[in-house]
Each structure stands twice: as structure tokens, then as C-alpha cells.
Scaffold this motif. Sequence first.
Motif, PDB file in Angstrom:
ATOM      1  N   ILE A   1      39.660  57.750  13.128  1.00  0.00           N
ATOM      2  CA  ILE A   1      38.211  57.586  12.960  1.00  0.00           C
ATOM      3  C   ILE A   1      37.522  57.595  14.325  1.00  0.00           C
ATOM      4  O   ILE A   1      36.479  58.226  14.502  1.00  0.00           O
ATOM      5  CB  ILE A   1      37.903  56.285  12.191  1.00  0.00           C
ATOM      6  N   VAL A   2      38.122  56.901  15.302  1.00  0.00           N
ATOM      7  CA  VAL A   2      37.485  56.862  16.623  1.00  0.00           C
ATOM      8  C   VAL A   2      37.456  58.243  17.256  1.00  0.00           C
ATOM      9  O   VAL A   2      36.483  58.630  17.902  1.00  0.00           O
ATOM     10  CB  VAL A   2      38.227  55.877  17.551  1.00  0.00           C
TER      11      VAL A   2
ATOM     12  N   SER B   1      42.547  54.242  11.728  1.00  0.00           N
ATOM     13  CA  SER B   1      41.443  53.750  12.551  1.00  0.00           C
ATOM     14  C   SER B   1      41.350  54.558  13.853  1.00  0.00           C
ATOM     15  O   SER B   1      40.244  54.885  14.294  1.00  0.00           O
ATOM     16  CB  SER B   1      41.605  52.262  12.831  1.00  0.00           C
ATOM     17  N   VAL B   2      42.496  54.903  14.441  1.00  0.00           N
ATOM     18  CA  VAL B   2      42.448  55.707  15.666  1.00  0.00           C
ATOM     19  C   VAL B   2      41.855  57.081  15.363  1.00  0.00           C
ATOM     20  O   VAL B   2      41.041  57.609  16.144  1.00  0.00           O
ATOM     21  CB  VAL B   2      43.856  55.834  16.278  1.00  0.00           C
TER      22      VAL B   2
ATOM     23  N   LEU C   1      50.329  48.770   7.176  1.00  0.00           N
ATOM     24  CA  LEU C   1      49.590  48.378   8.383  1.00  0.00           C
ATOM     25  C   LEU C   1      49.643  49.488   9.422  1.00  0.00           C
ATOM     26  O   LEU C   1      48.647  49.755  10.097  1.00  0.00           O
ATOM     27  CB  LEU C   1      50.163  47.079   8.955  1.00  0.00           C
ATOM     28  N   ALA C   2      50.799  50.169   9.538  1.00  0.00           N
ATOM     29  CA  ALA C   2      50.886  51.283  10.486  1.00  0.00           C
ATOM     30  C   ALA C   2      49.925  52.394  10.078  1.00  0.00           C
ATOM     31  O   ALA C   2      49.226  52.968  10.919  1.00  0.00           O
ATOM     32  CB  ALA C   2      52.317  51.805  10.543  1.00  0.00           C
TER      33      ALA C   2
ATOM     34  N   SER D   1      43.507  49.349   2.627  1.00  0.00           N
ATOM     35  CA  SER D   1      43.380  47.885   2.721  1.00  0.00           C
ATOM     36  C   SER D   1      43.569  47.252   1.360  1.00  0.00           C
ATOM     37  O   SER D   1      44.228  46.220   1.248  1.00  0.00           O
ATOM     38  CB  SER D   1      42.019  47.462   3.245  1.00  0.00           C
TER      39      SER D   1
ATOM     40  N   PHE E   1      40.629  54.365   4.543  1.00  0.00           N
ATOM     41  CA  PHE E   1      40.939  53.093   5.220  1.00  0.00           C
ATOM     42  C   PHE E   1      40.750  51.922   4.252  1.00  0.00           C
ATOM     43  O   PHE E   1      41.607  51.046   4.136  1.00  0.00           O
ATOM     44  CB  PHE E   1      39.996  52.976   6.421  1.00  0.00           C
TER      45      PHE E   1
ATOM     46  N   TYR F   1      37.007  56.658   6.371  1.00  0.00           N
ATOM     47  CA  TYR F   1      36.736  55.233   6.180  1.00  0.00           C
ATOM     48  C   TYR F   1      37.010  54.832   4.726  1.00  0.00           C
ATOM     49  O   TYR F   1      37.514  53.731   4.472  1.00  0.00           O
ATOM     50  CB  TYR F   1      35.297  54.879   6.580  1.00  0.00           C
TER      51      TYR F   1
ATOM     52  N   LEU G   1      47.135  52.041   8.470  1.00  0.00           N
ATOM     53  CA  LEU G   1      45.783  51.574   8.792  1.00  0.00           C
ATOM     54  C   LEU G   1      45.478  51.810  10.262  1.00  0.00           C
ATOM     55  O   LEU G   1      44.384  52.278  10.609  1.00  0.00           O
ATOM     56  CB  LEU G   1      45.661  50.087   8.487  1.00  0.00           C
ATOM     57  N   ALA G   2      46.453  51.466  11.132  1.00  0.00           N
ATOM     58  CA  ALA G   2      46.222  51.641  12.568  1.00  0.00           C
ATOM     59  C   ALA G   2      45.990  53.114  12.883  1.00  0.00           C
ATOM     60  O   ALA G   2      45.054  53.466  13.614  1.00  0.00           O
ATOM     61  CB  ALA G   2      47.417  51.099  13.349  1.00  0.00           C
TER      62      ALA G   2
ATOM     63  N   ASN H   1      54.545  46.321   3.638  1.00  0.00           N
ATOM     64  CA  ASN H   1      53.542  45.698   4.495  1.00  0.00           C
ATOM     65  C   ASN H   1      53.470  46.391   5.861  1.00  0.00           C
ATOM     66  O   ASN H   1      52.395  46.801   6.314  1.00  0.00           O
ATOM     67  CB  ASN H   1      53.935  44.219   4.629  1.00  0.00           C
ATOM     68  N   VAL H   2      54.659  46.571   6.488  1.00  0.00           N
ATOM     69  CA  VAL H   2      54.704  47.180   7.816  1.00  0.00           C
ATOM     70  C   VAL H   2      54.184  48.613   7.750  1.00  0.00           C
ATOM     71  O   VAL H   2      53.384  49.048   8.588  1.00  0.00           O
ATOM     72  CB  VAL H   2      56.148  47.125   8.358  1.00  0.00           C
TER      73      VAL H   2
END
Lengths: 118, 196
Positions: free
Chosen positions: B21-22, B18-19, B11-12, B41, B37, B34, B14-15, B7-8
Motif C-alpha cells: 500500500i505504501v 501494508s508495504v 500476520l506476514a 484482519s 488488508f 486496503y 498483513l505486513a 497466525n504467523v
Amino acid sequence: MDFFVGHYNYWVVIFLMLVGLYTVISRGNLIKKIIGLNIFQVSVFFLYISMGTVEGGAAPIIAEGVKLYSNPLPHVLILTAIVVGVATTALALALVVRIKESYGTIEEDEIHDLDHSL
Amino acid sequence: MIDIFINVTLLAFLAITSVAIVRMTNLFAIVMLYGIFSLLSAGLFVVMDAPDVAFTEAAVGAGISTVLMLATLALIRNQQKPYYAEAPQAHRPWLPLIVVAITGAALVYGTWDIPGFGDPNAPAQTHVARYYIENALPETGVPNIVTAVLASYRGFDTLGEVTVVFTAAVAVLLLIGGRRPKPAVKLKDKGEQDEA
């Protein structure tokens, strides 16, 4: 340590939400804005599914010998939300195609300039 | 314990995605990231005991959305500029950062009152969820509780969902489907001059 493990999910959810929000506010490209909205949306899905998880629970499918199930209600709501989310994304992308045809660009500031130079 | 570790880690990931992608400026790479991503998920939903949601996210989120975005990129492709350069920022960069930081601080403050992850005595677990788990099989005969709630108890919700999808499909067809008049030449010329 317990508090950290118990809230780690929510903090990452908030981080993803803020990344999506930042993309929507600060980036001018319309496709990138839509992807920012989608990241925001997925973070809300995680918020719901995290709240429905039960420690040691099984997936909510009735089986012999399983006593503890995770909460099925958030799963139902998020199933609906995923499908609706893709429908709205499709609509937004169609609008982007139309904007590109009419203005010749998908950069927000260029569209703004064109609108004011008419 | 292994659950928490996966899980941890996911989630890391994913974070980080997302960064990335920005920070990317290549639209094709952004769409592909994406897709990754969405797939991450879906994996995370499996770890959180939500296989139905994971199936939907993998098929609809990672599959159909990515295809739709690639189709859009093909429709709006620009021969002169295959990669889009980041447009000059409309606001100063710190303004959105401040807005986002304040929102984030308020949200993190709000998490102090949320029951911990996986707490079996959280309010969300003790009310209507228990009714569905105990009565779904005897009342509907469907062993998968999510399906029972989706199609039987909350059937009208699903009807509303189908209405939304239908409306969106009609709107997309009206916007870009069928035969349309050619876009106005004047505006198009103006757009090209502006880019040059």
C-alpha cells in the motif's frame, strides 16, 4: 523460540503501526494519508485482541463443556473502536471531497502553495 | 500448533500488504488493497478467538470503508489525470524514516515486559474478565459474553458510540450533503493553472 512465538504478534503490530505512521508523515496525497491512519488503527486493534487471547481458550460464548474462554473485554472495546473508526474515516473523506472542490487538488504541497499564493 | 502457524502466516500477509500500500501510486489499487488488508484482519480475528470482532471488521472495515473510499474516488475523479503520480516529497525521505525507526525501537524495547501471547496468567486475564465470564449468563441471560458486556454492563459506552456515529453523520451531511453553492470560480481557475 518460546519468546519469539510469544512476542511475534506484538512485533508485527509495531511494524504495521510504523508503516501507517510513515505513510501519514511522508506521503502528500490526502487519501493515502487517510489509509495510513487506518492501517495504524488496525494495528492497535491487533494489539488489544492479541492481549485478550488465551492459549487453548474458546470464543467467549458460553457453551456446555467449555472451561477456558478468551478475554471478552478487549473484544467489546475493539467492536466499539471499529465502528467509531469508520465514522471518523467517513468524516475525513468528506473533508477531502470539500478540499478537492475548493482547491482542485488533493496533494498536500499543491494545497500549501495555493494557500500562500493567495 | 496449527493456530500459531495460521497466525504467523496471516500476520506476514498483513505486513506485505501494508508495504505494498505504501509503495503503490495508483489510488484505485490502494483502496482495493486496503479492502484485502481488512479482510485479512477479519480472518486473523477469527484465529484469535474473536468472532464478533471479525464479523464487524469484515462488514464495516472491509465493506463500508471500501465503498466510502470508492465513492470518494468517484467524486474527486480527475479527467486529465486518472492515475495520480506520486507527488514530490516534501521532506527528504530519510527524515520520516529516522522518526519511524526511533519510535519503533522504543516500542520494541517496551515489548520485553509484555507477557507472552496467549499466557493464561497475564494480568489482563485475571481481574475483571473473570467476573464477566462467570456472571454474564446468570446475570443477563445472554450466552454471548461480548454481547452481554456491550449491551448490558457497558450500555452507556455503546450509547456514547452511537452519539459519535451520529455526530459524524451530521458533520458529513453538513459538509457534502444537500444543496451547496458552486465553488468559487477564481480558486478553481487557479487550481487548474497550477496543475498545468
